[in-house]
Each structure stands twice: as C-alpha cells, then as structure tokens.
Write a protein that holds these residues in place. Sequence first.
Motif, PDB file in Angstrom:
ATOM      1  N   LEU A 241      36.265  47.566  38.680  1.00  0.00           N
ATOM      2  CA  LEU A 241      37.442  48.025  39.420  1.00  0.00           C
ATOM      3  C   LEU A 241      38.648  47.144  39.104  1.00  0.00           C
ATOM      4  N   ALA A 242      38.407  45.835  38.991  1.00  0.00           N
ATOM      5  CA  ALA A 242      39.502  44.929  38.643  1.00  0.00           C
ATOM      6  C   ALA A 242      40.004  45.210  37.231  1.00  0.00           C
ATOM      7  N   TYR A 243      39.055  45.439  36.354  1.00  0.00           N
ATOM      8  CA  TYR A 243      39.418  45.641  34.952  1.00  0.00           C
ATOM      9  C   TYR A 243      40.183  46.938  34.739  1.00  0.00           C
ATOM     10  N   THR A 244      39.909  47.933  35.579  1.00  0.00           N
ATOM     11  CA  THR A 244      40.568  49.226  35.409  1.00  0.00           C
ATOM     12  C   THR A 244      41.892  49.288  36.152  1.00  0.00           C
ATOM     13  N   GLY A 245      42.361  48.167  36.675  1.00  0.00           N
ATOM     14  CA  GLY A 245      43.731  48.122  37.187  1.00  0.00           C
ATOM     15  C   GLY A 245      43.862  48.230  38.684  1.00  0.00           C
ATOM     16  N   VAL A 246      42.729  48.339  39.432  1.00  0.00           N
ATOM     17  CA  VAL A 246      42.822  48.418  40.884  1.00  0.00           C
ATOM     18  C   VAL A 246      43.290  47.062  41.423  1.00  0.00           C
ATOM     19  N   ASN A 247      44.331  47.062  42.230  1.00  0.00           N
ATOM     20  CA  ASN A 247      44.895  45.839  42.800  1.00  0.00           C
ATOM     21  C   ASN A 247      45.271  44.832  41.706  1.00  0.00           C
ATOM     22  N   ALA A 248      45.716  45.315  40.613  1.00  0.00           N
ATOM     23  CA  ALA A 248      46.060  44.419  39.509  1.00  0.00           C
ATOM     24  C   ALA A 248      47.423  44.785  38.962  1.00  0.00           C
ATOM     25  N   GLY A 249      48.074  43.805  38.397  1.00  0.00           N
ATOM     26  CA  GLY A 249      49.364  44.055  37.782  1.00  0.00           C
ATOM     27  C   GLY A 249      49.177  44.286  36.300  1.00  0.00           C
ATOM     28  N   VAL A 250      49.915  43.543  35.512  1.00  0.00           N
ATOM     29  CA  VAL A 250      49.776  43.681  34.064  1.00  0.00           C
ATOM     30  C   VAL A 250      48.427  43.106  33.653  1.00  0.00           C
ATOM     31  N   GLY A 251      47.659  43.819  32.863  1.00  0.00           N
ATOM     32  CA  GLY A 251      46.333  43.335  32.471  1.00  0.00           C
ATOM     33  C   GLY A 251      45.829  44.075  31.262  1.00  0.00           C
ATOM     34  N   PRO A 252      44.543  44.007  31.013  1.00  0.00           N
ATOM     35  CA  PRO A 252      43.948  44.636  29.838  1.00  0.00           C
ATOM     36  C   PRO A 252      44.096  46.157  29.881  1.00  0.00           C
ATOM     37  N   VAL A 253      43.904  46.785  28.749  1.00  0.00           N
ATOM     38  CA  VAL A 253      43.924  48.247  28.684  1.00  0.00           C
ATOM     39  C   VAL A 253      42.782  48.781  29.529  1.00  0.00           C
ATOM     40  N   PRO A 254      43.023  49.720  30.435  1.00  0.00           N
ATOM     41  CA  PRO A 254      41.967  50.210  31.329  1.00  0.00           C
ATOM     42  C   PRO A 254      40.841  50.897  30.569  1.00  0.00           C
ATOM     43  N   ILE A 255      39.646  50.791  31.125  1.00  0.00           N
ATOM     44  CA  ILE A 255      38.506  51.549  30.614  1.00  0.00           C
ATOM     45  C   ILE A 255      38.637  52.975  31.118  1.00  0.00           C
ATOM     46  N   LYS A 256      38.480  53.920  30.235  1.00  0.00           N
ATOM     47  CA  LYS A 256      38.618  55.314  30.631  1.00  0.00           C
ATOM     48  C   LYS A 256      37.313  55.847  31.205  1.00  0.00           C
ATOM     49  N   SER A 257      37.429  56.556  32.320  1.00  0.00           N
ATOM     50  CA  SER A 257      36.332  57.321  32.914  1.00  0.00           C
ATOM     51  C   SER A 257      35.025  56.549  33.050  1.00  0.00           C
ATOM     52  N   PRO A 258      35.005  55.452  33.797  1.00  0.00           N
ATOM     53  CA  PRO A 258      33.718  54.769  34.034  1.00  0.00           C
ATOM     54  C   PRO A 258      32.819  55.629  34.922  1.00  0.00           C
ATOM     55  N   SER A 259      31.524  55.410  34.829  1.00  0.00           N
ATOM     56  CA  SER A 259      30.558  56.079  35.710  1.00  0.00           C
ATOM     57  C   SER A 259      29.898  55.037  36.599  1.00  0.00           C
ATOM     58  N   ILE A 260      29.691  55.400  37.851  1.00  0.00           N
ATOM     59  CA  ILE A 260      29.097  54.496  38.833  1.00  0.00           C
ATOM     60  C   ILE A 260      27.745  55.045  39.269  1.00  0.00           C
TER      61      ILE A 260
END
Length: 460
Positions: free
Chosen positions: A13-32
Amino acid sequence: MKVSRLLSVAALLAYTGVNAGVGPVPIKSPSIIQGKVTNDQIRKVTLYAVVEGRKEEIATAKLNDQQAFAFAVPSPKEGFYYVSTGIRGGDARIYLKPGDNLSLIVEDGEYSLQSGSAENKVLQQWSRQLKPLTMPIVKMDTSTFQSYFPKLEALVAQVKSNKQKVATPNKAFNEMMKLQMDLDVERTALQFLLMPHSIHPSPDQYPAYYKQILQPNKYSDSRILRDGDASSLLSLYGTYSYMNQATHEKIKPEERLARSVALYGNDTVKAVVITQSLDAYKSYDALIAAMEPVKQYLVTDEQNRRYLEFEKKLHNFAAGKPALSFSGEDVNGKKVSLADFKGKVVVVDVWATWCGPCKAELPYLMKLEEEMHGKDVVFLGSSVDEVKDKQKWLDFVKEKEMKGVQIFTKGYSELTKLYNIQGIPQFMVFDQKGNIVTIDAPRPSTPELKALIEKILTKG
C-alpha cells in the motif's frame, strides 16, 4: 516472504502511493489474498504459483495471533495459484488476475471463499463437488471401491452440465476451468485406484470411466500444465498405462524414458515428463543414454536449467571417476571401508532387513558369489538399517548365512549421502583402481551384472 516477488500488504500500500507523496512508480493492479486458518496448530501459510505443471513456492506468511494471513501479489500472471497450510490435502486452489481481492477461511482439506471474483466462486463450487472423491485419498481412509466407484460415476455424470454452467465474463478462465474439471476427475480416479486398499477391484469391476482414460497421444493440450497437480497426473497416467500393457516385456533401462515420453501427444508435456523423471537415474552414463532419443524436447530455459543441473550433479559419478570411499562396521565390530579393497573389483549391495525387494535379490546374489569364488571380486553388503536395528541386522546375516563382507552403515548416513541413494536395493560396481564403473548396476537377478563383472576382470 520472498520480497523480490511479493510484498506485505502494508508495504504494498505504501509502495503504490497510499499516504505517500513523491515516490517510486506505482505497481499496477496488485492482487490481495487474505484469510484465516481454522487449525490452531498451523503456524504459517505458503503461496504457490504454477510452473510447468508443478507448484513452485513464491511466498510464506506467518500467521498472527488471530490465525490470520495476507499476501499481496504485484501484477500477478493470470492463472491458478495455491494457498497451502502444509497439511495433506490442505491446498486451496485459487485463480488470480491483476486487481483481485480474495478472502478465505482455510480448513484441513478444504477452504471457504468469503469474498472474491467470479472465477473463484466457480472454483469454490467445483471444490465442494469434488470433495467426496478427494477426501478418502486425503484421509487415507478405509473406503473400498464398492463405495468409491458409485461416487465417481455420479460426478462423471454431472461434469457435462457443470461445464455448461461455467459462464463468467472471463472467457479464458471458462475454457481452462472446463478442461480442469476433466483433469481433476481423472487424477482423483487414478489416485484412488493406485493407492493401497484392503480390497482391490479386478479390471472387470472398473466403471466404464476407467476404460476411456487410456488414449493414444494423451494430454495433447499443453494447457494442462497450468494445473499445479499436472506433474502428479502425468506420473499416475504413466503407471496406469504400464499396468494395462498387454505384455510386460522387459525394457532396457536406456529405453524406459523414451517409452514414457511416447505416451503423450504434446512436446511441452513430453519435456515435463522428462524433467520429472530425472531422479530415476543414478549414474551419468545411464542418464546420457536415456536422454539421447528425447533431449530435443527440452526447449525452454527452465527445462534446460533443470536438466543441466541434474547432469552436472551426476557427472561426479560418471564411469572412470574416483570412488568416494565410505565405511561401516563388520559383524565383528571392525571398521571396514571401500578403499580397503583397492586392487579388486568391488560389488556393493546397499540393502536393509526391512526391504522386501532387497531380500528377494539375496538368493541370486549368493549364487553369483559362488560363481565368482576364487576371482578378484569382493561382494560388499552395506546395510542401511537404523542404529536401533543393528542386532536385527546381525541376526539376519547369521540366519541367512550371508557371504562376502557385510557392514553396517547406520541408516541414512555417509554411504547414502555420498551417492545420493534414494531407494534400495541399489547395486554399485567399482574397478580394481578404485574408480566407478556404475553406481546403478543391474541386479543379481539379471544376467547383466555377472557379464559386467567378467568384462571388468578381463580388462584387468
């Protein structure tokens, strides 16, 4: 958990930009995938992907104090996956595509889908229909063919209508699921037939279903390899095919693999049969001879990697390579090693008192020893009985008046580890210089072993 392929839910969730500003390119369409395990003795859950018809571990998650787990799969390759508790029959087959969110309750031998995609709802329904066929196998219960065969026939009769009901928006899944139903029924039917029972049916008592299983060019659709249990099905089918041969003529070892491969009608399936048969070969020379007519089927990087790794492992045991010496205690407690017999041909018999096939070879071995009497040949019997059974071994050697040199090598220890021995009896032959002739020699019950010994003696 293998971070290179999977992330924890929080990290994802952190990596995909939730509650985050500028960061890594988001992972597309993760599955949980998340859920709970009902068995409070279980401490972890493993997630498997499917690689060429077998399950390959991609992550392990420890259960929390609520017996809960979660996996996050970045951009999964669409297809079947398995959530396993490690208990026999405890694998939950799921279907993942990018963006899926699944919730499961995993029980011993089955699972319950709490929420998930249309594909997983179909899988859940099919799992429940299949359960009456799979549970006797999972639990190793005392079900007889009289009670099992009617269940099999009932499900076979339902499969056609079941396929017609598979109508999710995912056309690729629908087609795979229809094939999967056939594979599941065939696998469970063969498993039941080939497992030990107190009463076994005769072929004329088999339901009609079994009569149509054997087909020329079997499994000609490589999509079967999307099933994580496909490798098991191929092994079962090979055994069943052998059982139903009109004659059981003796096949040369180097021809067995080619015979097995010829059963199947798809080159990719043939390659999987080859790679899962590699462990049957104990010597480099035997492997090379068996692979010569079939090696062209290995075309993928994974197939060639598996083969080359195995070939490299066996090359240490090629003919002419120096023997790896091992030792044990003889019947008088004296230490004896293979290296003690340099200058003579040494025939090693790896056996145990509990091994029926080993004991069946004993009369032939004793006859061969008599025939080789006075020649530069040593017969070295190496028992792999456990330490607690040493007296049993001593009594057996005395009772059977076993000749040659008999040593006790204390179970799965130096000898079996050095030569990667997975099953017994295993016969090995070493020449006068202490070099390997073969670590997978013919058995005394065949004329080939005597011929091999005489050939070495002639060479001097």
